[in-house]
Design a protein around this motif. Structure first.
Motif, PDB file in Angstrom:
ATOM      1  N   ARG A 113       0.850  -1.324   0.063  1.00 63.29           N
ATOM      2  CA  ARG A 113      -0.058  -0.044   0.061  1.00 63.29           C
ATOM      3  C   ARG A 113       0.956   1.304   0.166  1.00 63.29           C
ATOM      4  O   ARG A 113       1.864   1.216   0.770  1.00 63.29           O
ATOM      5  N   GLY A 114       0.460   2.113  -0.889  1.00 64.79           N
ATOM      6  CA  GLY A 114       1.535   3.276  -1.022  1.00 64.79           C
ATOM      7  C   GLY A 114       1.111   4.314  -1.934  1.00 64.79           C
ATOM      8  O   GLY A 114      -0.243   4.288  -2.306  1.00 64.79           O
ATOM      9  N   THR A 115       1.729   4.998  -2.509  1.00 63.13           N
ATOM     10  CA  THR A 115       1.473   6.204  -3.679  1.00 63.13           C
ATOM     11  C   THR A 115       2.269   5.915  -4.734  1.00 63.13           C
ATOM     12  O   THR A 115       3.684   5.428  -4.927  1.00 63.13           O
ATOM     13  N   MET A 116       1.909   6.647  -5.698  1.00 60.69           N
ATOM     14  CA  MET A 116       2.751   6.677  -7.266  1.00 60.69           C
ATOM     15  C   MET A 116       3.577   7.884  -6.998  1.00 60.69           C
ATOM     16  O   MET A 116       3.550   8.778  -6.530  1.00 60.69           O
ATOM     17  N   GLY A 117       5.160   7.559  -7.428  1.00 64.09           N
ATOM     18  CA  GLY A 117       6.065   8.561  -7.480  1.00 64.09           C
ATOM     19  C   GLY A 117       6.219   8.986  -8.864  1.00 64.09           C
ATOM     20  O   GLY A 117       5.398   9.496  -9.668  1.00 64.09           O
ATOM     21  N   GLU A 118       7.605   8.852  -9.341  1.00 64.39           N
ATOM     22  CA  GLU A 118       8.114   9.487 -10.577  1.00 64.39           C
ATOM     23  C   GLU A 118       7.716   8.596 -11.812  1.00 64.39           C
ATOM     24  O   GLU A 118       7.544   7.256 -11.654  1.00 64.39           O
ATOM     25  N   ILE A 119       6.961   9.274 -12.553  1.00 61.99           N
ATOM     26  CA  ILE A 119       6.391   8.449 -13.969  1.00 61.99           C
ATOM     27  C   ILE A 119       7.458   9.099 -14.996  1.00 61.99           C
ATOM     28  O   ILE A 119       7.328  10.044 -15.427  1.00 61.99           O
ATOM     29  N   THR A 120       7.909   7.952 -15.875  1.00 59.50           N
ATOM     30  CA  THR A 120       8.442   8.321 -17.080  1.00 59.50           C
ATOM     31  C   THR A 120       7.759   7.511 -18.156  1.00 59.50           C
ATOM     32  O   THR A 120       7.403   6.318 -17.916  1.00 59.50           O
ATOM     33  N   ARG A 121       8.172   8.244 -19.403  1.00 60.16           N
ATOM     34  CA  ARG A 121       7.332   7.692 -20.657  1.00 60.16           C
ATOM     35  C   ARG A 121       8.642   7.400 -21.629  1.00 60.16           C
ATOM     36  O   ARG A 121       9.517   8.238 -21.844  1.00 60.16           O
ATOM     37  N   ASN A 122       8.271   6.338 -22.493  1.00 59.23           N
ATOM     38  CA  ASN A 122       9.349   6.413 -23.606  1.00 59.23           C
ATOM     39  C   ASN A 122       8.507   5.176 -24.441  1.00 59.23           C
ATOM     40  O   ASN A 122       8.304   4.028 -24.195  1.00 59.23           O
ATOM     41  N   GLY A 123       8.588   5.685 -25.861  1.00 62.07           N
ATOM     42  CA  GLY A 123       8.078   4.745 -26.730  1.00 62.07           C
ATOM     43  C   GLY A 123       6.788   4.112 -26.503  1.00 62.07           C
ATOM     44  O   GLY A 123       6.470   2.972 -26.951  1.00 62.07           O
ATOM     45  N   GLY A 124       5.761   4.924 -26.119  1.00 58.04           N
ATOM     46  CA  GLY A 124       4.240   4.377 -25.790  1.00 58.04           C
ATOM     47  C   GLY A 124       4.118   3.615 -24.573  1.00 58.04           C
ATOM     48  O   GLY A 124       3.204   2.994 -24.460  1.00 58.04           O
ATOM     49  N   GLN A 125       5.046   3.513 -23.794  1.00 52.47           N
ATOM     50  CA  GLN A 125       5.105   2.769 -22.350  1.00 52.47           C
ATOM     51  C   GLN A 125       5.394   3.820 -21.317  1.00 52.47           C
ATOM     52  O   GLN A 125       6.033   4.908 -21.402  1.00 52.47           O
ATOM     53  N   PHE A 126       5.162   3.234 -20.185  1.00 57.02           N
ATOM     54  CA  PHE A 126       5.275   4.164 -18.989  1.00 57.02           C
ATOM     55  C   PHE A 126       5.656   3.308 -17.872  1.00 57.02           C
ATOM     56  O   PHE A 126       5.735   1.994 -17.756  1.00 57.02           O
TER      57      PHE A 126
END
Length: 294
Positions: A113-126
């Motif tokens: 149980r927690g929270t979302m942190g840094e989100i990175t995106r590349n080539g249609g993916q995350f």
């Protein structure tokens, strides 16, 4: 939910388990995903299969150490979209991960149980970092001795109600086209110019509902009011959308006293000596009566 039933099932050695995880965004939207080959449902959430999203191995620790993991997935129009990520809808979203017996979903256990942190995106993916509940303990504590206030307008130490107090909150309807950064609004009498500078603009309706941004400038222009954000909102704003403007605070004692009549709750130290005080020394031409050298 029966955790013991799950333990009994695992003890058989022939298991029918999968992972399910739910994401609750700050705007209240809840999304469910599973690595099983068909959808599952419990706690009022439908966990979608074949969503293109998977959770990697969890790192669980004892004590107050931080539990962290990550999830990866494909940007899809009906699940997690690039537009929503860019708009910040998933920032600090709550995440819960279960280990579930897929042929009896009542046999399950929360693994993370927690929270979302840094989100990175590349080539249609995350790829997103998931941060455990103990992450909140990994924050600097204690007060800073500064002339400016350390409180956030509207929090418990401040005491100002920025949700319902009409003196500091205004709601307005967008009646002209906007690029999402500059808003040409009605004057909003009786608020003075710069009343909302350093405050927040929140979107109440429309496709951008739930998004908010900090106000850079607030100027009066005849019968209209121009609001400029530091950066544009990530989703389009249409004519007819409802906005909420929250007054801004520059954290000075004078502002706290004159604008908010709240000096009793001021969390700064306006009379603290400046750095030049350290260089002050007695001089022969001064009174040198034992008082302050300033």
């Amino acid at each position: 939910m029966t955790v013991q039933a799950l333990h009994d099932h695992l003890a058989t050695g022939l298991t029918h388990v999968c992972q399910c995880w739910a994401i609750k965004r700050r705007d209240g939207v809840v999304l469910g995903f599973t690595d099983h080959d068909r959808a599952l449902a419990f706690d009022g959430i439908t966990f979608v299969a074949e969503s293109g999203m998977t959770a990697r191995a969890l790192s669980n620790t004892t004590g107050l150490s931080v539990d962290n993991t990550e999830a990866v997935g494909v940007l899809t129009a009906d699940a997690v979209t690039e537009a929503d990520i860019t708009a910040g809808r998933y920032d600090q979203a709550e995440v819960t991960v279960w280990l579930v017996c897929w042929d009896d979903v009542s046999a399950r256990k929360v693994k993370f149980r927690g929270t979302m942190g840094e989100i990175t995106r590349n080539g249609g993916q995350f790829q997103v970092d998931l941060r455990g509940l103990a992450e909140a303990l990994n924050q600097p504590q204690g007060r800073s001795y500064l002339k400016t206030c350390s409180a956030v307008l509207g929090d418990r130490s401040c005491g100002i109600n920025t949700k319902t107090d009409a003196a500091y909150v205004a709601e307005v309807t967008v009646d002209r086209d906007t690029d999402g950064q500059t808003f040409d609004l009605a004057t909003l009498v009786p608020f003075n110019a710069e009343w909302f500078k350093d405050g927040f603009l929140e979107v109440l309706t429309g496709v951008a509902k739930g998004l908010s941004a900090t106000i850079k400038a607030d100027e009066l222009n005849g019968p209209r009011r121009e609001i400029l954000l530091w950066q544009p909102l990530g989703l389009p704003i249409a004519v007819g959308d409802e906005l909420r403007l929250v007054a801004g605070c520059d954290k000075r004692a004078q502002t706290c006293r004159e604008k908010f009549t709240n000096l009793a709750n001021f969390q700064g130290f306006p009379h603290i000596p400046g750095d030049d005080w350290l260089m002050a020394v007695p001089r022969s031409g001064d009174a040198n009566d034992g008082g302050s050298l300033q």
